[in-house]
Design an enzyme around this catalytic site. Sequence first.
Site, PDB file in Angstrom:
ATOM      1  N   CYS A  79       3.091   5.983   8.507  1.00  0.00           N
ATOM      2  CA  CYS A  79       3.513   7.056   7.598  1.00  0.00           C
ATOM      3  C   CYS A  79       2.760   8.362   7.907  1.00  0.00           C
ATOM      4  CB  CYS A  79       3.395   6.617   6.145  1.00  0.00           C
ATOM      5  SG  CYS A  79       4.429   7.635   5.070  1.00  0.00           S
ATOM      6  N   HIS A 172       5.162   1.558   5.336  1.00  0.00           N
ATOM      7  CA  HIS A 172       3.803   1.079   5.028  1.00  0.00           C
ATOM      8  C   HIS A 172       3.717  -0.448   5.068  1.00  0.00           C
ATOM      9  CE1 HIS A 172       2.041   4.853   3.399  1.00  0.00           C
ATOM     10  NE2 HIS A 172       3.279   5.130   3.059  1.00  0.00           N
ATOM     11  N   GLU A 174       1.195  -2.171   5.299  1.00  0.00           N
ATOM     12  CA  GLU A 174      -0.042  -2.582   4.601  1.00  0.00           C
ATOM     13  C   GLU A 174       0.177  -2.727   3.090  1.00  0.00           C
ATOM     14  OE1 GLU A 174       0.685   0.339   5.717  1.00  0.00           O
ATOM     15  OE2 GLU A 174      -0.093   1.910   4.400  1.00  0.00           O
TER      16      GLU A 174
HETATM   17  N1  GLN Z   1       4.388  12.865   3.259  1.00  0.00           N
HETATM   18  C1  GLN Z   1       3.027  12.551   3.575  1.00  0.00           C
HETATM   19  C2  GLN Z   1       2.465  13.544   4.592  1.00  0.00           C
HETATM   20  O1  GLN Z   1       3.121  14.471   4.986  1.00  0.00           O
HETATM   21  C3  GLN Z   1       2.908  11.128   4.087  1.00  0.00           C
HETATM   22  C4  GLN Z   1       3.182  10.151   2.971  1.00  0.00           C
HETATM   23  C5  GLN Z   1       2.600   8.791   3.166  1.00  0.00           C
HETATM   24  O2  GLN Z   1       1.730   8.559   4.031  1.00  0.00           O
HETATM   25  N2  GLN Z   1       3.021   7.894   2.325  1.00  0.00           N
HETATM   26  O3  GLN Z   1       1.359  13.388   4.987  1.00  0.00           O
END
Ligand code: GLN
Length: 191
Positions: A79, A172, A174
């Site tokens: 992410c 994610h 995790e």
């Molecule tokens: N949108 C977040 C960012 O730009 C990432 C979101 C997440 O890691 N759940 O860093």
Amino acid sequence: MPKIGILAIQGDVREHGLMLSAIGQQWEEVRLPSQLYDLDGLIIPGGESTTIVQMIDTYDLRIPLQSLATNGLAVWGTCAGMIVVAKKLSDRKPVPLGLIDIEVSRNAFGRQIDSFETTVTITGIDGPPVHAVFIRAPQVINVGPNVDVLATLGNEDPVVIRENKILATSFHPELTHDTRMHELFVRIAGS
Ligand code: GLN
């Protein structure tokens, strides 16, 4: 056993650690350049990419991370971590590390639907599809010629990407009890 670190600046550090412990993999928290050098693999967790990149630069981790990744350190960004390892962002900030040849748009899914869960079929992972949790997830809008797309969302958006030993997931793993993505990364780091 490969030596695995988790970049412990911000985000889902503990959750990744619990997943690694669940598969019997030792791990350590990484905050300083000196802690990078004997690693085989580094996880960059989800969280907030601007904060993570800011701290990477504050702690002088950028150059060592880039050179170690070029020389075979496995890196997995989940992410926000995917945003951090990308080559290019369609957003102005942050300036990513450029470890994997993808262009990413931050929060692109988020503008339509903030968060969602689904299942994805991942090349290299046997058994039933993987449960995937997307939270303000980045969208991959371009992939380079040497990049392998291991999973897509609805045959379209790449959500698991690999180039050599660099792995990126827009969701994610995790935050579930399914350890198969972590097992895949440990295998890549140990190869
Ligand atoms: N949108 C977040 C960012 O730009 C990432 C979101 C997440 O890691 N759940 O860093």
